[in-house]
Design an enzyme around this catalytic site. Structure first.
Site, PDB file in Angstrom:
ATOM      1  N   GLY A  32      -5.719  -3.423 -10.545  1.00 14.87           N
ATOM      2  CA  GLY A  32      -5.063  -2.823  -9.431  1.00 14.87           C
ATOM      3  C   GLY A  32      -4.691  -0.940  -9.421  1.00 14.87           C
ATOM      4  O   GLY A  32      -3.850  -0.424  -9.944  1.00 14.87           O
ATOM      5  N   CYS A  33      -5.539  -0.443 -10.583  1.00 13.83           N
ATOM      6  CA  CYS A  33      -5.123   1.482 -10.900  1.00 13.83           C
ATOM      7  C   CYS A  33      -6.114   2.037 -10.271  1.00 13.83           C
ATOM      8  O   CYS A  33      -6.675   1.972  -8.908  1.00 13.83           O
ATOM      9  CB  CYS A  33      -5.669   0.893 -12.111  1.00 13.83           C
ATOM     10  SG  CYS A  33      -5.260   2.676 -13.304  1.00 13.83           S
TER      11      CYS A  33
END
Length: 157
Positions: free
Chosen positions: A34-35
């Site tokens: 989720g970066c």
């Protein structure tokens, strides 16, 4: 100790000896699904496909220490990477890269290429390039795109 003296857990919790990678060029990366840098999985997979048959391996270590960007289980992370980015390189168990619970392999990597004042990993997608003899030759920031590493990888193969 040398890099080949360490053992790490794969995504299924099995111990893997780093000595299994002797004679190969390694790119060791702490990742998160989720970066903002997560799209780098595409470039990592392209490098892997291009050089895996020439002795190149990517070792993927998910890390939830930065903004809680890898909250999923190892299985969920693996499914996400395989489905969204078609990754086929080795996924290891989620780890910590800084602090009292950091993975010993990362303690070693940072001791080899960590800078004088701040050895800590600053964010996900920090990359360590290791030559065929197990020497950590370079550390790259999260912002360094995988394709920028290609010539360095080629020179080590």
């Amino acid at each position: 100790m040398k890099i080949y003296d360490y053992q790490v857990k794969d995504a299924k919790g099995n111990l893997v000896s780093m000595s299994d990678y002797q004679g190969k060029v390694l790119l060791i990366v702490n990742t998160a699904t989720g970066c903002g840098f997560t799209p780098q999985y595409k470039g990592l997979q392209e490098l892997y496909e291009k050089y895996k048959n020439k002795g190149f391996e990517i070792l993927d270590f998910p890390c939830n220490q930065f903004g809680h960007q890898a909250p999923d289980t190892n299985d969920e992370i693996q499914n996400f990477c395989e489905l969204k980015y078609k990754t086929t390189f080795k996924l290891f168990s989620k780890i910590e890269v800084n602090g009292k619970n950091e993975e010993p392999l990362y303690t070693y990597l940072k001791s080899q290429k960590g800078g004088f004042f701040n050895r800590n990993i600053k964010w996900n997608f920090t990359k360590f390039l290791v030559d065929k003899d197990g020497k950590v030759v370079e550390r790259f920031s999260p912002a360094t795109k995988p394709e920028k590493l290609e010539s360095k990888i080629q020179s080590l193969l």
